[in-house]
Motif scaffolding. Structure first.
Motif, PDB file in Angstrom:
ATOM      1  N   ALA A  43       0.823  -1.205   0.000  1.00 19.72           N
ATOM      2  CA  ALA A  43       0.000   0.000   0.000  1.00 19.72           C
ATOM      3  C   ALA A  43       0.861   1.261   0.000  1.00 19.72           C
ATOM      4  CB  ALA A  43      -0.929  -0.006   1.213  1.00 19.72           C
ATOM      5  N   LEU A  44       1.912   1.275   0.815  1.00 16.98           N
ATOM      6  CA  LEU A  44       2.794   2.451   0.857  1.00 16.98           C
ATOM      7  C   LEU A  44       3.424   2.711  -0.505  1.00 16.98           C
ATOM      8  CD1 LEU A  44       4.609   1.876   4.267  1.00 16.98           C
ATOM      9  CD2 LEU A  44       2.802   3.537   3.785  1.00 16.98           C
ATOM     10  N   LEU A  45       3.868   1.658  -1.162  1.00 19.96           N
ATOM     11  CA  LEU A  45       4.497   1.811  -2.471  1.00 19.96           C
ATOM     12  C   LEU A  45       3.498   2.318  -3.505  1.00 19.96           C
ATOM     13  CD1 LEU A  45       6.600  -1.472  -2.473  1.00 19.96           C
ATOM     14  CD2 LEU A  45       7.498   0.849  -2.255  1.00 19.96           C
ATOM     15  N   LEU A  46       2.311   1.726  -3.523  1.00 18.34           N
ATOM     16  CA  LEU A  46       1.310   2.115  -4.511  1.00 18.34           C
ATOM     17  C   LEU A  46       0.810   3.530  -4.255  1.00 18.34           C
ATOM     18  CD1 LEU A  46      -0.236   1.043  -6.971  1.00 18.34           C
ATOM     19  CD2 LEU A  46      -1.986   0.164  -5.399  1.00 18.34           C
ATOM     20  N   GLN A  47       0.533   3.873  -3.014  1.00 11.00           N
ATOM     21  CA  GLN A  47       0.041   5.209  -2.688  1.00 11.00           C
ATOM     22  C   GLN A  47       1.042   6.290  -3.079  1.00 11.00           C
ATOM     23  OE1 GLN A  47      -0.582   4.571   1.474  1.00 11.00           O
ATOM     24  NE2 GLN A  47      -2.715   3.939   1.260  1.00 11.00           N
ATOM     25  N   PHE A  79      -4.381  -4.551   0.719  1.00 10.58           N
ATOM     26  CA  PHE A  79      -4.707  -5.488   1.785  1.00 10.58           C
ATOM     27  C   PHE A  79      -5.403  -6.729   1.221  1.00 10.58           C
ATOM     28  CE2 PHE A  79      -5.117  -1.886   5.176  1.00 10.58           C
ATOM     29  CZ  PHE A  79      -3.739  -1.716   5.138  1.00 10.58           C
ATOM     30  N   LEU A  80      -6.308  -6.515   0.256  1.00 11.32           N
ATOM     31  CA  LEU A  80      -7.056  -7.641  -0.289  1.00 11.32           C
ATOM     32  C   LEU A  80      -6.172  -8.518  -1.169  1.00 11.32           C
ATOM     33  CD1 LEU A  80      -9.756  -9.064  -0.467  1.00 11.32           C
ATOM     34  CD2 LEU A  80     -10.394  -7.525  -2.349  1.00 11.32           C
ATOM     35  N   VAL A  81      -5.346  -7.914  -2.013  1.00 15.21           N
ATOM     36  CA  VAL A  81      -4.438  -8.695  -2.860  1.00 15.21           C
ATOM     37  C   VAL A  81      -3.513  -9.544  -2.003  1.00 15.21           C
ATOM     38  CG1 VAL A  81      -2.424  -8.490  -4.387  1.00 15.21           C
ATOM     39  CG2 VAL A  81      -4.504  -7.199  -4.891  1.00 15.21           C
ATOM     40  N   ALA A  82      -2.934  -8.945  -0.967  1.00 17.18           N
ATOM     41  CA  ALA A  82      -2.026  -9.698  -0.097  1.00 17.18           C
ATOM     42  C   ALA A  82      -2.760 -10.814   0.627  1.00 17.18           C
ATOM     43  CB  ALA A  82      -1.367  -8.757   0.906  1.00 17.18           C
TER      44      ALA A  82
END
Length: 297
Positions: free
Chosen positions: A66-70, A155-158
């Motif tokens: 999430a941090l990377l994508l955001q 979160f869902l992908v992981a």
């Protein structure tokens, strides 16, 4: 009891305690007791997919993803770089985020709303300009919408790849719908309510995304220079590698990231599954709420 059998619980306690302290912070035990033991209605039922996802060890990978994508939204990244203190106090930021997630997922409705109100007050103060002169405001509903969508997707992908109990199609849609409740409370307008809407939202933001120098610096810090003791770096590298491989190919290319060379090709995901199982073993979930606690008040 044999020495070996008595050794295993001791190792489990030490490893689990160290992980919990790192993620939850010095007030972690007190916060956990308050969150789980305070009587009153909750936003999410005990069998909610939100609880299933947020209580699983796959969140370690999902959070990094999430941090990377955001970071690929230049306004979101500028706000983080200028106001979050992710370099000077990365563990403090992690602990505040994990406490917020725990409170909104498991805490009473009153505590969840109070946590949201505190975050909204912080967002209201976060304003500024990017290096190119674009203005940002962390309370902007459009910017909040990107942060939410990238987080929920991560979160869902992981969870679907590394979780102990991956959700079926209906469960995945219910997870997205459940997280929309928190998003609306935070100020997101019309957050996605199922996986199809989530995909559409992520696609709609693509023209706004680009890899700034701040985003690439943040990725290097997160993936290659974490403030960790040497003994913790190999398992962290496994988590980071799996966060990278679960990113869309376009996002990996934009950030210029790839799994570390120390993991042979084809071993990244198996290593990630093994590590998340180990974390799950070391950090058993909190006991489920009793009806008297969940429904009191």
């Amino acid at each position: 009891m044999s020495p070996l059998r008595s050794f295993a619980p001791d190792v489990r306690g030490r490893v689990g305690g160290a992980l919990f302290a790192r993620v939850a912070g010095p007030a972690g035990k007190e916060n956990r007791a308050r969150i789980h033991d305070t009587p009153g209605p909750r936003w999410f039922e005990a069998d909610s997919p939100v609880r299933t996802v947020h209580g699983d060890a796959s969140m370690f990978i999902g959070g990094l993803r999430a941090l990377l994508l955001q970071s690929l939204h230049p306004l979101a990244m500028a706000a983080v770089a200028a106001h979050s203190g992710y370099r000077g106090d990365p563990w403090g930021r992690l602990q505040r985020t994990s406490t917020f997630l725990a409170t909104t997922t498991y805490g009473t409705a009153d505590d969840a709303q109070a946590a949201v109100d505190r975050v909204r007050a912080v967002h209201e103060r976060v304003r500024g300009q990017t290096a190119s002169g674009e203005t940002y405001h962390a309370a902007d509903p459009h910017l909040l919408g990107w942060v939410h969508a990238a987080e929920v997707d991560s979160f869902l992908v992981a969870h679907q790849r590394y979780g102990a109990e991956p959700l079926d199609e209906a469960g995945g849609d219910a997870y997205v719908a459940g997280t929309a409740r928190v998003a609306r409370a935070l100020g997101v307008v019309d957050p996605p309510r199922d996986r199809q809407e989530l995909t559409a939202v992520l696609t709609a933001y693509r023209p706004e995304l680009r890899p700034t120098s701040q985003a690439r610096e943040a990725a290097r810090f997160i993936l290659r220079h974490p403030p960790l003791p040497l003994v913790a770096r190999p398992p962290y590298a496994v988590l980071a590698a799996n966060a990278v491989v679960t990113l869309p190919a376009w996002a990996r290319t934009a950030l210029g990231v790839r799994p570390p060379a120390l993991l042979p090709e084809g071993s990244v995901e198996p290593a990630g599954r093994l590590l998340t199982r180990t974390i799950r073993w070391a950090m058993p979930p909190a006991p489920p709420l009793t009806d008297s606690v969940a429904n009191a008040g």
